[in-house]
Design an enzyme around this catalytic site. Structure first.
Site, short mmCIF file in Angstrom:
data_model
loop_
_atom_site.label_atom_id
_atom_site.label_comp_id
_atom_site.label_asym_id
_atom_site.label_seq_id
_atom_site.Cartn_x
_atom_site.Cartn_y
_atom_site.Cartn_z
N SER A 29 -37.01 -24.93 4.90
CA SER A 29 -37.76 -25.84 3.67
C SER A 29 -39.07 -25.81 3.69
CB SER A 29 -37.21 -27.07 3.67
OG SER A 29 -35.82 -27.18 3.70
N HIS A 62 -34.91 -20.62 -8.02
CA HIS A 62 -36.15 -21.03 -7.36
C HIS A 62 -36.62 -20.12 -5.94
CE1 HIS A 62 -36.99 -24.28 -9.84
NE2 HIS A 62 -35.71 -24.76 -9.83
N HIS A 84 -27.49 -24.70 3.37
CA HIS A 84 -27.33 -26.06 4.17
C HIS A 84 -25.93 -26.23 4.22
CE1 HIS A 84 -31.66 -25.96 3.84
NE2 HIS A 84 -31.61 -26.39 5.15
N TYR A 86 -25.01 -29.42 4.49
CA TYR A 86 -24.94 -30.48 3.50
C TYR A 86 -24.40 -30.20 2.31
CZ TYR A 86 -29.78 -29.93 2.45
OH TYR A 86 -31.11 -29.27 2.49
N GLU A 87 -25.04 -29.23 1.74
CA GLU A 87 -24.52 -28.76 0.42
C GLU A 87 -22.92 -28.40 0.28
OE1 GLU A 87 -27.33 -25.62 -1.42
OE2 GLU A 87 -28.00 -25.49 0.58
N ALA A 114 -38.03 -27.30 9.31
CA ALA A 114 -38.83 -28.51 9.14
C ALA A 114 -37.82 -29.72 9.85
CB ALA A 114 -39.10 -29.01 7.75
N MET A 212 -31.46 -30.75 9.79
CA MET A 212 -30.02 -30.20 9.27
C MET A 212 -29.65 -28.87 9.19
SD MET A 212 -30.65 -33.16 6.12
CE MET A 212 -31.32 -34.68 6.25
N SER A 213 -30.11 -28.06 10.00
CA SER A 213 -30.03 -26.74 9.88
C SER A 213 -30.00 -25.96 11.30
CB SER A 213 -31.09 -26.13 8.98
OG SER A 213 -32.31 -26.06 9.77
N ASN A 236 -42.50 -35.18 10.14
CA ASN A 236 -42.59 -36.51 10.08
C ASN A 236 -42.06 -37.13 11.18
OD1 ASN A 236 -39.87 -35.23 8.75
ND2 ASN A 236 -39.31 -37.51 9.46
N HIS A 248 -38.24 -36.39 0.91
CA HIS A 248 -38.39 -35.09 0.90
C HIS A 248 -39.74 -34.49 0.38
CE1 HIS A 248 -37.01 -31.02 1.19
NE2 HIS A 248 -37.11 -30.81 -0.21
N1 HPA Z 1 -34.29 -36.00 9.77
C1 HPA Z 1 -33.56 -34.80 9.49
N2 HPA Z 1 -33.99 -33.76 8.93
C2 HPA Z 1 -35.20 -33.55 8.68
C3 HPA Z 1 -36.37 -34.66 8.97
C4 HPA Z 1 -35.87 -35.78 9.50
O1 HPA Z 1 -36.42 -36.76 9.82
N3 HPA Z 1 -37.53 -34.30 8.61
C5 HPA Z 1 -37.31 -32.83 8.06
N4 HPA Z 1 -35.78 -32.75 7.96
#
Ligand code: HPA
Length: 275
Positions: A29, A62, A84, A86-87, A114, A212-213, A236, A248
């Site tokens: 991402s 996109h 993903h 989650y989709e 990420a 998440m990947s 983060n 996000h």
């Molecule tokens: N948690 C889960 N997935 C993420 C995060 C997070 O803090 N940051 C970027 N992808």
């Protein structure tokens, strides 16, 4: 009736790569600027590849391109965008692209994502070379009948992320001027970010970053005997570690900030991984 294996072969044939790529790259991402570095790019939208999973975002036009080309002498194939779990996609769909990349001939897979830092010593903008993973989703892409043409029923995962590939990736990231960490990536299904209690649990379990990947992709890559390197861009601190809430937008903003060192690091990494 066509099998999953046949569907992968159909996608491989449709791409009709004249030169076999040796390294495959998955861009996570907000990490797709690297595609601009590719020489002699051949761009194939995912929607033009038979049986390829396409996310809603990609349908809206996109992102979601396969890019074949070169970096220096290295022939590469890059996935700009991924679907993903989650989709709502099945594991077989999430990992279809990796089966296809192997069918195109790659020997090494470089996956990026990420991720949130679970390790309190890590800061946004750090590059984490993944040295191992935790699959915390109660599902596995290898579940079901084994396809022997892909790999064995019970593959070994002692060194999911190759030591040699890790060293090459680290060197590439350091030469790009990044702050380089190494650690364990934990995969949760999302799409909600974690609670502070979940983040404490992840730390207890030995995770350094969460996302998440990636993990399903690495499982099928190793099933097929590919060498794997993985890079998490820490966007983060995970929930509860810093005082702020997560969004996000913040993830995308930090990912955007590191594009320059990231594209340098990836360009160098694919060349040394191709050797
Ligand atoms: N948690 C889960 N997935 C993420 C995060 C997070 O803090 N940051 C970027 N992808």
């Amino acid at each position: 009736m066509s099998t999953y294996y046949d569907q992968v072969q159909e996608a491989v044939r449709a791409i009709a790569a004249t030169d076999r790529p040796t390294v495959g790259v998955v861009l996570g991402s907000g990490l797709s600027a690297f595609v601009e570095q590719i020489d002699e790019p051949r761009v194939i939208p995912y929607r033009d590849i038979p049986n390829f999973p396409v996310s809603k975002v990609q349908v809206e036009g996109h992102k979601g391109d396969l890019v074949l080309g070169k970096i220096g002498d290295a022939r590469i194939v890059v996935m700009s965008g991924r679907v993903h779990y989650y989709e709502g996609h099945a594991m077989s769909a999430v990992t279809f692209p990796i089966r296809m990349l192997a069918g195109l001939g790659i020997k090494t897979l470089l996956v990026t994502n990420a991720a949130g830092a679970v390790n309190p010593d890590f800061a946004p903008g750090d590059f984490m070379v993944i040295n191992d993973q935790l699959n915390l989703v109660a599902d596995n892409p290898l579940r079901g009948m084994n396809e022997d043409r892909f790999g064995v029923r019970f593959p070994d995962f002692t060194e999911a992320y190759s030591k040699d590939a890790r060293a090459k990736l680290r060197e590439a990231c350091e030469s790009a001027g990044a702050t380089v960490r190494e650690g364990v990536y934990a995969f949760l299904p999302g799409p909600c970010y974690e609670t502070p209690a979940e983040v404490r649990m992840l730390r207890t379990l030995g995770a350094d970053a969460v996302g998440m990947s990636t993990v399903p992709e690495v499982i099928v890559a190793r099933h097929m005997g590919l060498t794997v390197a993985g890079l998490s861009i820490i966007t983060n601190s995970a929930a509860g570690i810093s005082k702020t809430t997560l969004s996000h937008d913040e993830v995308k903003e930090v990912a955007g900030r590191v594009q320059k060192p990231l594209r340098m690091a990836l360009a160098r990494a694919v060349q040394s991984l191709a050797r």
